[in-house]
Design an enzyme around this catalytic site. Structure first.
Site, short mmCIF file in Angstrom:
data_model
loop_
_atom_site.label_atom_id
_atom_site.label_comp_id
_atom_site.label_asym_id
_atom_site.label_seq_id
_atom_site.Cartn_x
_atom_site.Cartn_y
_atom_site.Cartn_z
CB CYS A 120 -0.79 0.13 1.25
SG CYS A 120 -1.14 -1.50 2.17
CD GLU A 185 -4.12 6.42 1.26
OE1 GLU A 185 -2.77 6.60 1.30
OE2 GLU A 185 -4.62 5.42 1.09
#
Length: 262
Positions: A120, A185
């Site tokens: 990630c 995000e």
């Protein structure tokens, strides 16, 4: 850690510089973090250096409107004011359809020691990893994913060719890590199937583990284990359905144009 609702004030190209003076209107730029930065005192030196990386600042529709350091993008005081950036999450499966998990290193500034998907991270505001239109943005996050799989796990680019990353969808979420740091995000979800050799970078990854669906479900029942909020979100909503269709029917899930607001 629980996620929180993503309703915040609307950030646009017109107001982003007024609201966040540390944002740069240019994408390809460096953002040097001061050596005596009080926010970063006591953290691992390499993790502090990585806080200088240039993230892509977005409006709520995933349009790039500037860039800012990783530090600026992950401070909760900015997140609570609406600052949003682009990210990706890779789910790598082997030929037995086992998912490779990583446990984030204790040295990580955000979400240390938590289990999560294979990799990630963030595409950077540099040529090759940016993109305004969806097709270009997807290609940018593929390049970033290939770069970070090597950086965090030592996986060679030849084992994860760009064209083998399947883009499924984007999720928009917000989650605190602690009182100071967090995430806000638009996260591009990439799946890839490959048998890889991996050697974790110690101050990035504490541990790795291949899991079946049942293995992962048992891990979630173990109260001693902690998981990143984005990984929990994806597992609770979409992952197991995608997993069931890895070898047949995955085409039905690829290339979703909309953004899932979590």
């Amino acid at each position: 850690m629980s996620t929180t609702a993503t309703q915040t004030q609307t950030i646009t190209a017109e107001n982003v510089l007024r609201l966040f003076p540390e944002v740069n209107a240019s994408l390809a730029s460096s953002h040097k973090v001061p050596t005596a930065d009080d926010d970063l005192q006591g953290y691992d030196e390499e993790q502090i250096r990585l806080m200088e990386e240039v993230c892509i600042v977005l409006d709520n529709d995933d349009n790039p409107i500037g860039s800012a350091s990783k530090k600026v993008c992950h401070l909760m005081k900015n997140i609570n004011d609406g600052l949003l950036h682009r990210a990706f999450s890779v789910f790598l499966f082997d030929s037995q359809n086992r998912l490779l998990l990583q446990q984030r290193a204790s040295e990580k500034i955000t979400f240390p020691d938590m289990w999560t998907n294979t990799c990630c991270s963030h595409p950077l505001g540099v040529p090759g990893e940016t993109g305004a239109e969806l097709e270009a943005a997807v290609q940018g996050v593929r390049r970033a994913a290939q770069r970070k799989l090597n950086h965090e796990l030592g996986i060679r680019a030849s084992q994860v060719p760009l064209d083998n990353f399947h883009f499924l969808t984007r999720i928009h979420y917000k989650a605190p890590s602690d009182g100071k740091w967090g995430e806000h995000e638009i996260d591009y979800i990439l799946l890839i199937k490959s048998d890889v050799d991996h050697t974790p970078t110690p101050n990035e990854v504490k541990d790795t583990k291949y899991v079946s669906q049942e293995d992962l479900k048992q891990m979630f029942k173990d109260g001693s284990l902690k998981f990143t909020p984005w990984f929990q979100l994806i597992c609770n909503t979409m992952l197991f359905e995608w997993w069931d269709h890895l070898d047949q029917g995955l085409e039905n899930y690829k290339g979703e144009a909309g953004i899932r607001r979590m």
